[in-house]
Motif scaffolding. Structure first.
Motif, PDB file in Angstrom:
ATOM      1  N   PHE A  51       0.811  -1.207   0.000  1.00 23.07           N
ATOM      2  CA  PHE A  51       0.000   0.000   0.000  1.00 23.07           C
ATOM      3  C   PHE A  51       0.850   1.265   0.000  1.00 23.07           C
ATOM      4  O   PHE A  51       0.437   2.292  -0.536  1.00 23.07           O
ATOM      5  CB  PHE A  51      -0.975  -0.017   1.184  1.00 23.07           C
ATOM      6  CG  PHE A  51      -2.104  -0.978   0.989  1.00 23.07           C
ATOM      7  CD1 PHE A  51      -3.101  -0.724   0.059  1.00 23.07           C
ATOM      8  CD2 PHE A  51      -2.178  -2.151   1.718  1.00 23.07           C
ATOM      9  CE1 PHE A  51      -4.144  -1.610  -0.142  1.00 23.07           C
ATOM     10  CE2 PHE A  51      -3.211  -3.048   1.526  1.00 23.07           C
ATOM     11  CZ  PHE A  51      -4.200  -2.780   0.595  1.00 23.07           C
ATOM     12  N   ALA A  52       2.042   1.203   0.587  1.00 24.08           N
ATOM     13  CA  ALA A  52       2.953   2.349   0.467  1.00 24.08           C
ATOM     14  C   ALA A  52       3.320   2.577  -0.992  1.00 24.08           C
ATOM     15  O   ALA A  52       3.371   3.719  -1.470  1.00 24.08           O
ATOM     16  CB  ALA A  52       4.199   2.115   1.308  1.00 24.08           C
ATOM     17  N   LEU A  53       3.537   1.494  -1.723  1.00 23.24           N
ATOM     18  CA  LEU A  53       3.868   1.599  -3.143  1.00 23.24           C
ATOM     19  C   LEU A  53       2.678   2.112  -3.947  1.00 23.24           C
ATOM     20  O   LEU A  53       2.813   3.033  -4.772  1.00 23.24           O
ATOM     21  CB  LEU A  53       4.308   0.228  -3.661  1.00 23.24           C
ATOM     22  CG  LEU A  53       4.653   0.131  -5.153  1.00 23.24           C
ATOM     23  CD1 LEU A  53       5.834   1.022  -5.489  1.00 23.24           C
ATOM     24  CD2 LEU A  53       4.960  -1.319  -5.526  1.00 23.24           C
ATOM     25  N   LEU A  54       1.493   1.542  -3.734  1.00 26.13           N
ATOM     26  CA  LEU A  54       0.307   1.933  -4.500  1.00 26.13           C
ATOM     27  C   LEU A  54      -0.088   3.379  -4.240  1.00 26.13           C
ATOM     28  O   LEU A  54      -0.582   4.071  -5.138  1.00 26.13           O
ATOM     29  CB  LEU A  54      -0.866   1.011  -4.155  1.00 26.13           C
ATOM     30  CG  LEU A  54      -0.825  -0.410  -4.717  1.00 26.13           C
ATOM     31  CD1 LEU A  54      -1.976  -1.229  -4.168  1.00 26.13           C
ATOM     32  CD2 LEU A  54      -0.862  -0.391  -6.231  1.00 26.13           C
ATOM     33  N   LEU A  55       0.140   3.860  -3.024  1.00 21.21           N
ATOM     34  CA  LEU A  55      -0.301   5.210  -2.667  1.00 21.21           C
ATOM     35  C   LEU A  55       0.697   6.273  -3.095  1.00 21.21           C
ATOM     36  O   LEU A  55       0.300   7.358  -3.551  1.00 21.21           O
ATOM     37  CB  LEU A  55      -0.529   5.287  -1.151  1.00 21.21           C
ATOM     38  CG  LEU A  55      -1.327   6.508  -0.650  1.00 21.21           C
ATOM     39  CD1 LEU A  55      -2.721   6.518  -1.244  1.00 21.21           C
ATOM     40  CD2 LEU A  55      -1.397   6.511   0.858  1.00 21.21           C
TER      41      LEU A  55
ATOM     42  N   GLY B 218      10.467   7.258   1.925  1.00 25.04           N
ATOM     43  CA  GLY B 218       9.326   6.406   2.234  1.00 25.04           C
ATOM     44  C   GLY B 218       9.403   5.056   1.542  1.00 25.04           C
ATOM     45  O   GLY B 218       9.087   4.015   2.139  1.00 25.04           O
ATOM     46  N   LEU B 219       9.837   5.039   0.286  1.00 18.53           N
ATOM     47  CA  LEU B 219       9.956   3.782  -0.446  1.00 18.53           C
ATOM     48  C   LEU B 219      11.077   2.906   0.116  1.00 18.53           C
ATOM     49  O   LEU B 219      10.974   1.674   0.108  1.00 18.53           O
ATOM     50  CB  LEU B 219      10.198   4.066  -1.932  1.00 18.53           C
ATOM     51  CG  LEU B 219       9.030   4.719  -2.678  1.00 18.53           C
ATOM     52  CD1 LEU B 219       9.437   5.103  -4.091  1.00 18.53           C
ATOM     53  CD2 LEU B 219       7.820   3.784  -2.716  1.00 18.53           C
ATOM     54  N   LEU B 220      12.140   3.525   0.602  1.00 17.88           N
ATOM     55  CA  LEU B 220      13.198   2.752   1.261  1.00 17.88           C
ATOM     56  C   LEU B 220      12.672   2.058   2.512  1.00 17.88           C
ATOM     57  O   LEU B 220      13.038   0.915   2.807  1.00 17.88           O
ATOM     58  CB  LEU B 220      14.371   3.667   1.615  1.00 17.88           C
ATOM     59  CG  LEU B 220      15.324   4.038   0.480  1.00 17.88           C
ATOM     60  CD1 LEU B 220      16.329   5.091   0.941  1.00 17.88           C
ATOM     61  CD2 LEU B 220      16.061   2.798  -0.036  1.00 17.88           C
ATOM     62  N   LEU B 221      11.806   2.746   3.234  1.00 10.30           N
ATOM     63  CA  LEU B 221      11.208   2.136   4.420  1.00 10.30           C
ATOM     64  C   LEU B 221      10.318   0.956   4.021  1.00 10.30           C
ATOM     65  O   LEU B 221      10.316  -0.098   4.677  1.00 10.30           O
ATOM     66  CB  LEU B 221      10.389   3.189   5.176  1.00 10.30           C
ATOM     67  CG  LEU B 221       9.875   2.798   6.560  1.00 10.30           C
ATOM     68  CD1 LEU B 221      11.043   2.458   7.488  1.00 10.30           C
ATOM     69  CD2 LEU B 221       9.054   3.938   7.157  1.00 10.30           C
ATOM     70  N   ALA B 222       9.558   1.117   2.934  1.00  5.28           N
ATOM     71  CA  ALA B 222       8.731   0.006   2.445  1.00  5.28           C
ATOM     72  C   ALA B 222       9.611  -1.155   1.982  1.00  5.28           C
ATOM     73  O   ALA B 222       9.267  -2.326   2.181  1.00  5.28           O
ATOM     74  CB  ALA B 222       7.840   0.488   1.302  1.00  5.28           C
ATOM     75  N   ALA B 223      10.748  -0.845   1.354  1.00  9.57           N
ATOM     76  CA  ALA B 223      11.686  -1.896   0.937  1.00  9.57           C
ATOM     77  C   ALA B 223      12.213  -2.665   2.147  1.00  9.57           C
ATOM     78  O   ALA B 223      12.397  -3.895   2.101  1.00  9.57           O
ATOM     79  CB  ALA B 223      12.843  -1.291   0.146  1.00  9.57           C
ATOM     80  N   LEU B 224      12.447  -1.945   3.256  1.00  8.60           N
ATOM     81  CA  LEU B 224      12.904  -2.606   4.477  1.00  8.60           C
ATOM     82  C   LEU B 224      11.858  -3.601   4.976  1.00  8.60           C
ATOM     83  O   LEU B 224      12.195  -4.708   5.416  1.00  8.60           O
ATOM     84  CB  LEU B 224      13.191  -1.552   5.552  1.00  8.60           C
ATOM     85  CG  LEU B 224      13.649  -2.090   6.911  1.00  8.60           C
ATOM     86  CD1 LEU B 224      14.952  -2.871   6.777  1.00  8.60           C
ATOM     87  CD2 LEU B 224      13.814  -0.943   7.908  1.00  8.60           C
ATOM     88  N   ALA B 225      10.567  -3.223   4.883  1.00  9.70           N
ATOM     89  CA  ALA B 225       9.503  -4.145   5.283  1.00  9.70           C
ATOM     90  C   ALA B 225       9.528  -5.410   4.420  1.00  9.70           C
ATOM     91  O   ALA B 225       9.337  -6.525   4.922  1.00  9.70           O
ATOM     92  CB  ALA B 225       8.142  -3.453   5.172  1.00  9.70           C
TER      93      ALA B 225
ATOM     94  N   ILE C 188       3.070   5.887   8.523  1.00  8.94           N
ATOM     95  CA  ILE C 188       4.487   6.157   8.781  1.00  8.94           C
ATOM     96  C   ILE C 188       5.145   6.788   7.555  1.00  8.94           C
ATOM     97  O   ILE C 188       5.854   7.800   7.656  1.00  8.94           O
ATOM     98  CB  ILE C 188       5.207   4.863   9.186  1.00  8.94           C
ATOM     99  CG1 ILE C 188       4.669   4.359  10.531  1.00  8.94           C
ATOM    100  CG2 ILE C 188       6.711   5.081   9.269  1.00  8.94           C
ATOM    101  CD1 ILE C 188       5.244   3.024  10.956  1.00  8.94           C
ATOM    102  N   VAL C 189       4.912   6.175   6.391  1.00  5.06           N
ATOM    103  CA  VAL C 189       5.510   6.722   5.172  1.00  5.06           C
ATOM    104  C   VAL C 189       4.965   8.114   4.885  1.00  5.06           C
ATOM    105  O   VAL C 189       5.711   9.023   4.502  1.00  5.06           O
ATOM    106  CB  VAL C 189       5.239   5.772   3.973  1.00  5.06           C
ATOM    107  CG1 VAL C 189       5.688   6.418   2.663  1.00  5.06           C
ATOM    108  CG2 VAL C 189       5.969   4.453   4.176  1.00  5.06           C
ATOM    109  N   GLY C 190       3.657   8.304   5.096  1.00  7.74           N
ATOM    110  CA  GLY C 190       3.059   9.620   4.861  1.00  7.74           C
ATOM    111  C   GLY C 190       3.649  10.691   5.764  1.00  7.74           C
ATOM    112  O   GLY C 190       3.940  11.807   5.313  1.00  7.74           O
ATOM    113  N   THR C 191       3.838  10.360   7.033  1.00  6.87           N
ATOM    114  CA  THR C 191       4.447  11.320   7.954  1.00  6.87           C
ATOM    115  C   THR C 191       5.881  11.628   7.563  1.00  6.87           C
ATOM    116  O   THR C 191       6.320  12.789   7.583  1.00  6.87           O
ATOM    117  CB  THR C 191       4.404  10.759   9.388  1.00  6.87           C
ATOM    118  OG1 THR C 191       3.042  10.513   9.751  1.00  6.87           O
ATOM    119  CG2 THR C 191       5.020  11.734  10.372  1.00  6.87           C
TER     120      THR C 191
END
Length: 537
Positions: A299-303, A503-510, A430-433
């Motif tokens: 959802f971080a990617l899609l948003l 934000g995308l780096l954080l999603a990559a970590l997930a 988190i990514v949005g903030t």
């Protein structure tokens, strides 16, 4: 009106021997009904993701950007397990029909929104309908096809329907936004939903997994505690930059207290919304964790990919939609490829490693993307992400259903979908903030260097990078004030790109954590479970 879908006596053994409870024709029509219902949710998510930057630019409220998604997630998380449990007892068809009606009414309200708070409230109502739908429609499939191998073959139809909606969604969202305005992206749900309602009413059978004569107790207190816990967690993350650590820590304390109370209550409640025995199940618990991590990354990617393309790279909604299309199309293609491979390998869980690895690779690649990067490279990155999700999403569902057994199909499917939404909600918060904070800091620094801090209120909102009319007016005002407006806008655009990259780096970590956690998934055997008697109206 109830539809008699019980097969004739001489057909039943043949159907059940083939791993399905209905003959081929009835199974096909039922799956078409479910496919239209699933298309409704898939189309809504992909169409809205492309249109959202334009929506925020018109309604003036970037601080609500993440809430458009998380309001939907929050109400869905609560309703999915409730109706998953109700579907186990009463049958799923009545709730599928009710969910479509609620979803359509909420879609109309979203299209009529006059402010961001109104839109967020309408999306919350839409989330109730979406949660009802996800909690029941997806569990209809194992009802119809008890054999997981047969189910995987029939799920190609679901993947195709999902893929059609996903393929059309991003481009359709861009075209509708450019030609008819963003409100059309919500109204397009109405014809799709009406077709789904007709097919589901006529062809989806009313099957019940468990015989239940008394009233079903709903854990409303548990639902309230989940809402308080997740809502407080969401606010603590989003309000930290603007309201300070004291307020954020207070909300975090409320969230922790709510979850602690939920845990204690679930131990005493007869039918808790949070079934603790499933979290103790060594086969289900790792799948639930992977569901959260997958939802976070997805959802971080899609948003934020559409915002990167439109706000950061200056693409039109239509161009951004064309770039997002490979992602959603390859989710379907990945699911189809997965279905062909998964039954032929000795360790089906190894596909989860491949899926999370592809997703992590794509997120890392997109976190380095620039406006000068060739379109084919961006398309390849989105394709990689789509295949990764196509390897992860269907396997988590099938593995959870196989592990839980037929008596708990609904609640197991519902819990997995709920936790995926929890991951999406926490991830977007988190990514949005992080994106908002980083972008605001970059723009403020650039304006201070140019002695143009009087324009901070207008430029610290990324909507200025999407709204062409407001952008032209700002450039004129900057020029009249003696500033290099084009340079300042370019610096703002660069700040947004850098912020989304974080934000995308954080999603990559997930996604990377998902690779590591996959080792906890026990060996899965895709064999048919014993079939209890099912009632059909």
């Amino acid at each position: 009106m109830a539809v008699n879908t019980r097969p004739a006596h001489d057909e039943a053994p043949k159907s059940q021997d083939s791993g399905q409870v209905l003959p081929f024709r009835e199974s096909l029509l039922a799956m078409l009904g479910i496919a239209f219902v699933v298309m409704l949710v898939a189309l809504d998510q992909t169409v809205i993701s492309t249109a959202l930057p334009t929506v925020v630019a018109e309604l003036q409220g970037f601080e609500y950007y993440a809430w458009v998604a998380t309001a939907y997630f929050l109400t869905s998380v609560i309703t999915v397990p409730i109706f998953g449990r109700l579907g186990d007892f009463h049958g799923r068809k009545p709730y599928v029909l009710a969910s479509i009606v609620v979803f359509l009414v909420a879609s109309i309200l979203c299209g009529m929104a006059t402010s961001m708070p109104f839109l967020v409230a309408a999306r919350a109502l839409q989330g109730i309908g979406g949660g009802m739908l996800v909690g029941t429609a997806f569990a209809c499939i194992p009802d119809l096809f008890p054999d997981p191998r047969v189910r995987l073959r029939w799920q190609i139809m679901m993947s195709t329907a999902f893929g059609l909606a996903n393929a059309m969604g991003p481009s359709l969202g861009g075209i509708l936004t450019e030609w008819f305005g963003w409100r059309a992206t919500f109204f397009v749900n109405v014809p799709v939903g009406l077709i789904g309602l007709i097919f589901a009413w006529r062809y989806v059978p009313h099957l019940r997994q468990q015989k239940h004569t008394g009233p079903v107790r709903i854990d409303w207190l548990g639902a309230l505690l989940i809402a308080v816990g997740l809502g407080s967690l969401q606010l603590s993350v989003e309000w930290l930059p603007e309201r300070g650590a004291v307020v954020a820590l207070g909300l975090l304390a409320v969230s922790i207290a709510a979850f602690a109370a939920l845990w204690q209550w679930s131990r005493r409640c007869e039918s808790p919304i949070l079934p603790l025995e499933m979290f103790r199940n060594p086969g289900l618990a790792p799948l639930f964790v992977l569901g959260v991590l997958g939802g976070f990354a997805m959802f971080a990617l899609l948003l934020y990919a559409p915002l990167l393309f439109q706000g950061g790279f200056g693409y039109s909604p239509k161009e951004a939609g064309l770039l997002v299309t490979p992602l959603v199309v390859c989710i379907t293609l990945g699911s189809i490829v997965n279905g062909r491979i998964i039954t032929r390998i000795p360790q089906p869980s190894s596909m989860l490693y491949a899926g999370f690895a592809l997703l992590a690779l794509a997120l890392l690649g997109l976190s380095q993307a620039t406006r000068s990067m060739h379109h084919n490279v961006l398309l390849a990155i989105m394709l990689c992400a789509g295949f990764g999700l196509g390897f992860v999403l269907p396997n988590l569902t099938v593995f959870a259903q196989q592990t839980a057994g037929r008596a708990n199909l609904g609640i197991a499917t519902a819990m997995l979908q709920s936790l995926r939404m929890v991951g999406g909600m926490v991830g977007t918060a988190i990514v949005g903030t992080l994106v908002t904070r980083s972008y605001t800091s970059g723009v403020t620094t650039a304006l201070a260097s140019a002695d143009a801090t009087s324009f901070a209120a207008r430029m610290t909102d990324p909507q200025i990078l999407i709204d062409k009319t407001a952008q032209a007016e700002l450039l004129t005002n900057l020029q009249q004030a003696g500033h290099n407006g084009a340079l300042l806008l370019e610096q703002a655009r660069l700040s947004l790109v850098n912020a989304i990259h974080l934000g995308l780096l954080l999603a990559a970590l997930a996604a990377l954590v998902g690779i590591w956690r996959t080792r906890r998934v026990p060996p899965i055997k895709l064999v048919r479970a014993p079939d209890p008697a099912m009632a059909a109206d």
